[in-house]
Write a protein that holds these residues in place. Structure first.
Motif: not given
Length: 776
Positions: A623-644
């Motif tokens: 469950a913790v690893a899956a939560m980490g996956v969710v967090g990383l996907t949010i990081s990717l969304i920030f990258v997509y929308y020019s917020a490095p």
């Protein structure tokens, strides 16, 4: 005047360091502080009598329009002289009464704080500073009443007094804040010119009701009177200083001070007349059934306070004159009787009036003081009390259609007060001296001199009332807004109706004294009716409220974190849901959305998968690893929308969180299902609802017109003010530095908690206990 107030606080502060040297013969030196203050304020009598009002103002909170203003006029001068003059005698008396006491220095410290706070109350021209000192009197009196803190009765009495007067303090704060907002100023002197405006304000009734609540609780008016007899558990100097001359009169002072501002209306006058009448008669009747000297004096004090409130309610020039005179009359004879009671208790070990007699043979100077105080209390000429009683009758006799009724009430009250005064001031000294008291001896002159001085003053001022007529009484009456005819005090007014009423009062009062004997049996019988008393009812309400609080706390604070989180989220859902349903205005324009890319779609699918896996996983680590996956996907969304920068922050925090979770979970017991199927369904519905509401709220915010003033300010001043070219960094470190500091603090606390868990070593037995509690 500011230094005069601060001197009491400074005295108490220095007692912390030099108090150990003040427990012996040097204790008397403490009395020099109030004596010096008495002389200081006495020098203003000439200027005040000439109509001068002395004012000082210091900036306090200029941004809120609050200044620390001090004003000395006729009314405040009377109270200042009582506070410091009687304070001097009480300080000196204490040196002998508590001689050798382990905490004598502490007692003097409390007295010093109280004296300074009372001076602050009567000198304050700003209602906020008045409230501040008002609360300080309650706090310092709490420590004084509970001075004998090894006794349960003293602790209970102190808490009760603080609860009642503290509640009044809250009412006072609310009242003065509303009054200040209505008038536009917190200065009492500036409010005087807005009397009609305040009276016509819609908030007038509320303001007066709050002021009444504060005054009635402080001055022990019915039904809040019961804390005062309980406060008699305090040492005699406390009873003398606080409960006869100063603190209990703070409520009376408040009413007198606000009479020119809030008075002369039907609501103001009628309420004070009714409450004062009930209090003075109810408490005076109670003196018939008491056998403890302090109990008798406590109820007679409540009755006297009722008389003062009653006179303020009458509101005529004659009534306000009578109130100003009676304040001094009562302070002189009641302080004397309390000090005498302390001497009797100190030397004989009892305050039971049924067994005390003949003490004149061993305490002759004390007996003289008691006799003089008793005749002043009874209003027998040539005492000062005779003038005070005559002025009361003059005020009631000229009060229109209600004159007869009000005069009868005043006569009955004064008859009963005469009876109480004779019981306390004469009964213990007359008759035959019991053998048990044959070895009683006269105490230190520091104990019997103060009551003798006060008693002699009560006669001296009665014979020569001109001593105070122009210097104290006339300016005090003028301060109450009565600037009409000149005040004339004289002992003899000839044969008239008032003299006949005084003679009647004295005659019937003497009959009461000679034919009604205090009885323990009668007192015990009266105590059986205590279940009908206001004290029992209010205490019952307090107990019931305590039970309700326990049930409420047990339900909401049951020790389960998941319950707390669910309650908070449910509350937010209800509040936000109601607000959004009634005020949602957004329109989602799909044509304005940018075209989705394959990367975004895949990222969102991965995010949804991670969420579902987290919810339904049977392994904590998974469950913790899956939560980490969710967090990383949010990081990717920030990258997509020019917020490095946000992406890096999210990545760093999420990675740290996952590591911390893993370290914690590694030490925890095996994965357990701590909730049933229905609970998980409920939590799921609550989570989805809350997420939906947050989404709607975000969309609502996006549709609000944007104000760029703040952004422009940051962009324009980032380099000029903070010397930084990265605007985001400048905002975080400088413009929002405190917020960032708090975030760091939260993370530090969390890290300490994690460190504590890592160091935790549970035995098998401990784990079993934890498991059982979780099941419950």
């Amino acid at each position: 005047m500011l230094i005069a107030i601060l001197s009491g606080f400074l005295f108490s502060f220095f007692m912390v360091f030099v108090g150990k040297y003040m427990k012996g013969k040097l204790a008397f030196l403490s009395a020099l502080i109030p004596l010096g203050l008495f002389i200081y304020f006495l020098q203003f009598a000439g200027r005040i009598s000439n109509g001068e009002i002395i004012s000082q103002t210091y900036a306090w909170v200029p941004s809120l329009g609050i200044d620390f203003g001090l004003t000395l006029d006729g009314l405040s001068l009377i109270f200042c002289l009582m506070i410091t003059g009687i304070g001097f005698l009480v300080f000196a008396y204490t040196a002998a009464y508590l001689k050798g006491h382990h905490y004598l220095d502490r007692f003097y410290g409390y007295l010093g704080i109280f004296m300074a706070a009372m001076l602050g109350v009567v000198l304050s021209d700003n209602v906020i500073s008045l409230f501040t000192f008002w609360e300080l009197t309650s706090i310092s009196s709490f420590f004084l009443i509970g001075f004998n803190n090894n006794e349960e009765a003293s602790r209970k009495s102190a808490v009760l007094a603080l609860a009642i007067t503290g509640m009044g303090g809250l009412l006072l704060f609310a009242g003065v804040v509303i009054l200040g907002n209505v008038v536009g100023t917190y200065s009492i002197s500036e409010m005087l010119s807005s009397k009609e405006f305040i009276a016509n304000s819609p908030q007038y009734t509320l303001i007066v009701a709050l002021i009444f609540g504060a005054a009635f609780t402080k001055s022990a008016q019915f039904p809040f009177h019961f804390w005062l007899p309980g406060a008699m558990k305090a040492p005699t100097p406390v009873s003398t200083y606080l409960h006869s001359a100063t603190m209990v009169k703070a409520g009376v002072y408040l009413l007198m001070r606000f009479t020119p501002i809030l008075g002369s209306t039907e609501f103001w006058n009628s309420t004070l007349i009714i409450v004062g009448s009930i209090t003075m008669l109810y408490a005076a009747i109670h003196t018939l059934f008491r056998t403890d000297l302090k109990g008798i004096l406590a109820y007679s004090t409540i009755s006297a306070l009722g008389i003062l409130v009653f006179l303020i309610g009458l509101g005529t020039e004659a009534a306000l004159l009578a109130a100003c005179v009676f304040i001094l009359v009562h302070a002189l004879y009641k302080a004397t009787l309390f000090l005498i009671t302390g001497i009797i208790d100190h030397e004989t070990g009892t305050r039971d009036v049924t067994v005390l007699s003949g003490l004149r043979k061993v305490l002759f100077p004390v007996a003289i003081a008691g006799f003089l105080a008793a005749i002043s209390n009874a209003g027998i000429p040539p005492s000062f009390g005779f003038l005070g009683k005559d002025l009361i009758y003059e005020a009631t006799l000229h009060f229109g259609n209600s004159a007869i009724l009000l005069t009868v009430l005043a006569i009955i009250t004064n008859i009963l007060l005469l009876y109480a005064g004779f019981l306390a001031g004469i009964k213990p000294f007359t008759g035959k001296l019991p053998h048990t008291f044959s070895k009683v001896h006269l105490p230190s002159f520091l104990m019997w001199t103060p009551p003798l001085i006060l008693a002699i003053l009560g006669i001296l001022i009665g014979v020569f009332p001109s001593i105070i007529q122009g210097s104290l009484i006339q300016p005090a009456v003028n301060a109450l807004g009565e600037t009409g005819s000149a005040v004339e005090l004289k002992l003899w007014h000839g044969f008239n109706t008032i003299l006949a009423l005084s003679a009647t009062t004295i005659g019937i009062g003497l009959l009461f004294y000679f034919f009604i004997k205090p009885s323990v049996k009668i007192e015990a019988a009266i105590k059986k009716l205590e279940y009908l008393s206001p004290k029992t009812m209010i205490e019952g309400f307090g107990i019931a409220f305590g039970h309700f609080s326990k049930i409420w706390t047990t339900f909401f604070q049951n020790g389960f974190l998941r319950h707390y989180v669910s309650t908070i989220i449910l509350f937010l859902v209800l509040v936000m849901g109601y607000t959004l349903i009634n005020n949602t205005n957004y329109v989602l324009n799909f044509s304005s959305l940018t075209q989705l890319t394959i990367y975004e779609v895949i990222t969102v699918i991965i995010m949804i998968g991670g969420i579902l896996y987290t919810v339904f996983s049977k392994s904590r680590l998974a469950a913790v690893a899956a939560m980490g996956v969710v967090g990383l996907t949010i990081s990717l969304i920030f990258v997509y929308y020019s917020a490095p920068d946000l992406a890096m922050t999210q990545f760093a925090i999420d990675t740290l969180t996952v590591i911390l979770f893993v370290l914690v979970l590694y030490r925890l017991p095996k994965y357990l299902k701590l909730s049933n199927y229905k609970s998980r369904i409920k939590d799921g519905i609550l989570s989805i609802t809350f997420g939906t509401l947050i989404t709607i709220l975000a969309l609502e915010v996006l549709n609000e017109p944007q104000n760029s003033e703040i952004s422009e300010f940051y962009a324009a001043n980032a380099y000029l003010l903070a010397k930084g070219k990265n605007v985001v960094n400048v905002i975080l470190v400088d413009f929002r530095g405190i917020d960032t500091f708090m975030e760091i603090t939260v993370l530090t606390i969390a890290a300490i908690g994690v460190f504590g868990l890592l160091k935790l070593r549970l035995t098998t037995k401990d784990r079993a206990i934890v498991k059982d509690k979780n099941k419950i």
